[in-house]
Design a protein around this motif. Structure first.
Motif, mmCIF file in Angstrom:
data_model
loop_
_atom_site.group_PDB
_atom_site.id
_atom_site.type_symbol
_atom_site.label_atom_id
_atom_site.label_comp_id
_atom_site.label_asym_id
_atom_site.label_seq_id
_atom_site.Cartn_x
_atom_site.Cartn_y
_atom_site.Cartn_z
ATOM 1 N N VAL A 153 0.877 -1.175 0.000
ATOM 2 C CA VAL A 153 0.000 0.000 0.000
ATOM 3 C C VAL A 153 0.909 1.217 0.000
ATOM 4 O O VAL A 153 1.832 1.315 0.810
ATOM 5 C CB VAL A 153 -0.938 0.013 1.224
ATOM 6 C CG1 VAL A 153 -1.702 1.333 1.303
ATOM 7 C CG2 VAL A 153 -1.914 -1.154 1.162
ATOM 8 N N LEU A 177 -7.975 1.154 -6.421
ATOM 9 C CA LEU A 177 -6.554 0.929 -6.189
ATOM 10 C C LEU A 177 -5.945 0.142 -7.341
ATOM 11 O O LEU A 177 -6.604 -0.703 -7.961
ATOM 12 C CB LEU A 177 -6.340 0.148 -4.891
ATOM 13 C CG LEU A 177 -6.884 0.749 -3.599
ATOM 14 C CD1 LEU A 177 -6.649 -0.209 -2.444
ATOM 15 C CD2 LEU A 177 -6.248 2.097 -3.310
ATOM 16 N N VAL A 216 -1.824 5.859 0.585
ATOM 17 C CA VAL A 216 -3.278 5.960 0.382
ATOM 18 C C VAL A 216 -3.913 6.761 1.514
ATOM 19 O O VAL A 216 -3.622 6.550 2.689
ATOM 20 C CB VAL A 216 -3.923 4.561 0.307
ATOM 21 C CG1 VAL A 216 -5.447 4.675 0.236
ATOM 22 C CG2 VAL A 216 -3.388 3.798 -0.897
ATOM 23 N N ARG A 266 -1.614 1.793 -5.055
ATOM 24 C CA ARG A 266 -1.837 3.240 -5.081
ATOM 25 C C ARG A 266 -3.280 3.557 -5.431
ATOM 26 O O ARG A 266 -3.947 2.809 -6.145
ATOM 27 C CB ARG A 266 -0.916 3.906 -6.111
ATOM 28 C CG ARG A 266 0.560 3.751 -5.796
ATOM 29 C CD ARG A 266 1.414 4.421 -6.851
ATOM 30 N NE ARG A 266 2.831 4.294 -6.539
ATOM 31 C CZ ARG A 266 3.807 4.776 -7.308
ATOM 32 N NH1 ARG A 266 3.496 5.403 -8.441
ATOM 33 N NH2 ARG A 266 5.071 4.613 -6.946
ATOM 34 N N ALA A 267 -3.747 4.697 -4.931
ATOM 35 C CA ALA A 267 -5.092 5.160 -5.266
ATOM 36 C C ALA A 267 -5.086 5.743 -6.668
ATOM 37 O O ALA A 267 -4.290 6.631 -6.981
ATOM 38 C CB ALA A 267 -5.552 6.203 -4.261
#
Length: 273
Positions: free
Chosen positions: A19, A209, A22, A213-214
């Motif tokens: 992640v 996502l 985010v 990453r967003a």
């Protein structure tokens, strides 16, 4: 700052970033869907929000305090989570499993109270498991096990509910029944889904996502576009707008003979009212 929030959270496993920076803020009572292909970081983000994992960087806060400051027991009273897979070798009944949701509300070694019993009974009723209460966990189907885990989360009486692919193993009717139930609860919900049409029907807001990453965030109508679906999932799609939500129809790949892609509705939920 009230509610549950992830602020630029990062989670590393060895040299891999699972992640990556985010941010997610939740409004009271809303249902937020997490979308993305396998390996995009949805499950890891849910575990960070639940406090099961600690962020490598950034912070997860509850009412402005980090989950470490809030403490495990207080966090467990507020936040309930349902993961994709759950199992036990211990011989437990459905009611035993659901009663585990009451542990954060009791001191160690104290017997269940009348309030505990009432919460368990109500959770069983809401999930349609009353007639299965005395049945062994090991005799349940995959869908019944999933509903039992959701009943456990409801017995916890949370204000925030985190669900990781809760419609796996469920037939279409039970998918819709389950998401109707989730949408009706007076809680803030974050739910990871693969079915874009279900996400469109039941989520107020979506966070997409990819590779941790967003990619984008917004309402289903803002997010679920053919360009976004092609970018994130690598497939063609047509998007129409029924009253209240978009409907996605995926396109089969071209046959290789120059013929155009064939239309195919891949989600039965897209035909639901």
């Amino acid at each position: 700052m009230t509610g549950l929030r992830a602020d630029r959270v990062v989670r590393r496993i060895g040299d891999k970033v699972v992640v990556d920076g985010v941010t997610l803020s939740l409004s009271p009572g809303e249902t937020v869907g997490l979308l993305g292909p396998n390996g995009s970081g949805k499950s890891t983000l849910l575990r960070l929000l639940a406090g099961v994992l600690a962020p490598s960087a950034g912070a997860v806060t509850l009412d402005g305090r980090t989950l470490t400051e809030v403490g495990r027991r207080a966090t467990a009273r507020r936040i309930a989570s349902v993961e994709q897979h759950a199992d036990t070798r211990t011989e437990l009944t459905v009611r035993d499993i659901v009663a585990l949701g009451r542990i954060p509300h009791r001191r160690a070694w104290t017997p269940p109270t009348a309030a505990d019993a009432e919460a368990v009974t109500e959770a069983l009723r809401r999930t349609g498991l009353t007639d299965r209460a005395g049945q062994s966990w090991h005799t349940l189907s995959g869908g019944e096990r999933q509903r039992t885990q959701i009943a456990r989360a409801l017995a916890q009486e949370p204000r925030e509910l985190l669900l990781d692919e809760p419609t796996n193993h469920l037939d279409i009717q039970h998918q819709l029944d389950l998401l109707d139930l989730v949408a009706s609860l007076p809680v803030t919900t974050v739910i990871a889904l693969h079915d874009l049409n279900l996400a469109s029907m039941y989520c107020d807001r979506l966070l997409v996502l990819r590779d941790g990453r967003a990619v984008t965030e917004g309402t289903p109508a803002e997010v679920l576009t053919p360009a976004l679906i092609e970018q994130v999932y690598g497939v063609g799609a047509e998007v129409t707008h029924d009253p209240g939500h978009p409907v996605i129809r995926f396109l089969r790949p071209a046959a290789g003979d120059g013929s155009p892609p064939k239309r195919s509705v891949t989600s039965a939920a897209s035909t639901a009212p």
